[in-house]
Write a protein that holds these residues in place. Structure first.
Motif, PDB file in Angstrom:
ATOM      1  N   LYS A 135      32.151  41.735  31.885  1.00  0.00           N
ATOM      2  CA  LYS A 135      32.066  40.654  32.884  1.00  0.00           C
ATOM      3  C   LYS A 135      33.251  39.588  32.840  1.00  0.00           C
ATOM      4  O   LYS A 135      33.889  39.645  31.666  1.00  0.00           O
ATOM      5  CB  LYS A 135      30.951  39.839  33.039  1.00  0.00           C
ATOM      6  CG  LYS A 135      29.778  40.932  33.515  1.00  0.00           C
ATOM      7  CD  LYS A 135      28.262  40.171  33.267  1.00  0.00           C
ATOM      8  CE  LYS A 135      27.413  41.376  33.664  1.00  0.00           C
ATOM      9  NZ  LYS A 135      26.218  40.851  33.745  1.00  0.00           N
ATOM     10  N   ASP A 136      33.644  39.034  33.790  1.00  0.00           N
ATOM     11  CA  ASP A 136      34.906  37.946  33.681  1.00  0.00           C
ATOM     12  C   ASP A 136      34.227  36.852  32.930  1.00  0.00           C
ATOM     13  O   ASP A 136      33.166  36.871  32.134  1.00  0.00           O
ATOM     14  CB  ASP A 136      34.952  37.427  35.372  1.00  0.00           C
ATOM     15  CG  ASP A 136      33.907  36.548  35.883  1.00  0.00           C
ATOM     16  OD1 ASP A 136      32.660  36.729  35.101  1.00  0.00           O
ATOM     17  OD2 ASP A 136      33.913  36.162  36.999  1.00  0.00           O
ATOM     18  N   GLU A 137      35.185  35.728  32.696  1.00  0.00           N
ATOM     19  CA  GLU A 137      35.219  34.641  31.824  1.00  0.00           C
ATOM     20  C   GLU A 137      33.907  33.888  32.079  1.00  0.00           C
ATOM     21  O   GLU A 137      32.915  33.320  31.111  1.00  0.00           O
ATOM     22  CB  GLU A 137      36.228  33.922  31.640  1.00  0.00           C
ATOM     23  CG  GLU A 137      37.621  34.699  31.240  1.00  0.00           C
ATOM     24  CD  GLU A 137      38.802  33.591  31.229  1.00  0.00           C
ATOM     25  OE1 GLU A 137      38.765  32.524  31.584  1.00  0.00           O
ATOM     26  OE2 GLU A 137      39.765  34.014  30.882  1.00  0.00           O
ATOM     27  N   SER A 138      33.225  33.984  33.293  1.00  0.00           N
ATOM     28  CA  SER A 138      32.086  33.184  33.644  1.00  0.00           C
ATOM     29  C   SER A 138      30.906  33.835  33.549  1.00  0.00           C
ATOM     30  O   SER A 138      29.791  33.339  33.178  1.00  0.00           O
ATOM     31  CB  SER A 138      32.020  32.914  35.203  1.00  0.00           C
ATOM     32  OG  SER A 138      31.869  34.144  36.005  1.00  0.00           O
ATOM     33  N   VAL A 146      34.228  43.157  35.535  1.00  0.00           N
ATOM     34  CA  VAL A 146      35.598  43.383  35.463  1.00  0.00           C
ATOM     35  C   VAL A 146      35.673  44.733  36.316  1.00  0.00           C
ATOM     36  O   VAL A 146      35.229  45.944  35.697  1.00  0.00           O
ATOM     37  CB  VAL A 146      36.331  43.573  34.210  1.00  0.00           C
ATOM     38  CG1 VAL A 146      37.795  43.794  34.192  1.00  0.00           C
ATOM     39  CG2 VAL A 146      35.989  42.244  33.731  1.00  0.00           C
ATOM     40  N   VAL A 147      36.403  44.820  37.351  1.00  0.00           N
ATOM     41  CA  VAL A 147      36.727  46.015  38.249  1.00  0.00           C
ATOM     42  C   VAL A 147      37.932  46.128  38.736  1.00  0.00           C
ATOM     43  O   VAL A 147      38.774  44.965  39.002  1.00  0.00           O
ATOM     44  CB  VAL A 147      35.552  46.020  39.318  1.00  0.00           C
ATOM     45  CG1 VAL A 147      35.909  47.042  40.273  1.00  0.00           C
ATOM     46  CG2 VAL A 147      34.005  45.789  39.227  1.00  0.00           C
ATOM     47  N   ILE A 148      38.613  47.226  38.651  1.00  0.00           N
ATOM     48  CA  ILE A 148      39.920  47.438  39.310  1.00  0.00           C
ATOM     49  C   ILE A 148      39.934  48.467  40.314  1.00  0.00           C
ATOM     50  O   ILE A 148      39.137  49.661  40.374  1.00  0.00           O
ATOM     51  CB  ILE A 148      40.769  48.112  38.152  1.00  0.00           C
ATOM     52  CG1 ILE A 148      41.132  47.184  36.871  1.00  0.00           C
ATOM     53  CG2 ILE A 148      42.063  48.418  38.722  1.00  0.00           C
ATOM     54  CD1 ILE A 148      41.983  47.475  35.700  1.00  0.00           C
ATOM     55  N   GLN A 149      40.473  48.090  41.611  1.00  0.00           N
ATOM     56  CA  GLN A 149      40.538  49.155  42.683  1.00  0.00           C
ATOM     57  C   GLN A 149      41.749  49.711  42.650  1.00  0.00           C
ATOM     58  O   GLN A 149      42.738  49.304  42.997  1.00  0.00           O
ATOM     59  CB  GLN A 149      40.135  48.244  44.135  1.00  0.00           C
ATOM     60  CG  GLN A 149      40.032  49.077  45.058  1.00  0.00           C
ATOM     61  CD  GLN A 149      39.601  48.469  46.515  1.00  0.00           C
ATOM     62  OE1 GLN A 149      39.625  47.072  46.473  1.00  0.00           O
ATOM     63  NE2 GLN A 149      39.652  49.207  47.598  1.00  0.00           N
TER      64      GLN A 149
END
Length: 89
Positions: free
Chosen positions: A40-43, A48-51
């Motif tokens: 997951k992101d820093e928050s 985390v996903v890449i399209q």
């Protein structure tokens, strides 16, 4: 059988419109313990996903106490399945 074909076709169409790769972190500790999670992101709230139509490159990191594998998986269901399988070990 027909509904299964329709479901597969819909998943394929969704993937072609918006291909999403989810990042999974799998840690293999020197003592044999395995841990996996969807990164997951820093928050800590959003995965985390890449399209992209092409799969991003996976990565491996070595530390003195573990080996960490970063792998991308096609869609959330596949990433969650990988986490579940790794945590069963």
């Amino acid at each position: 059988m027909q509904s299964q074909c329709v479901q597969v076709e819909m998943e394929y169409r969704e993937w072609k419109i918006a291909p999403l790769w989810y990042l999974v972190k799998t840690t293999l500790h020197r003592n044999g313990k395995v841990e996996a999670e969807i990164v997951k992101d820093e928050s800590g709230k959003v995965p985390v996903v890449i399209q992209d139509a092409d799969k991003p490159a996976d990565g491996v990191w070595e530390t003195p106490t573990s080996t960490i594998y970063y792998t991308y998986h096609q869609g959330y269901k596949e990433a969650a399945r990988q986490v579940e399988l790794a945590n069963m070990m």
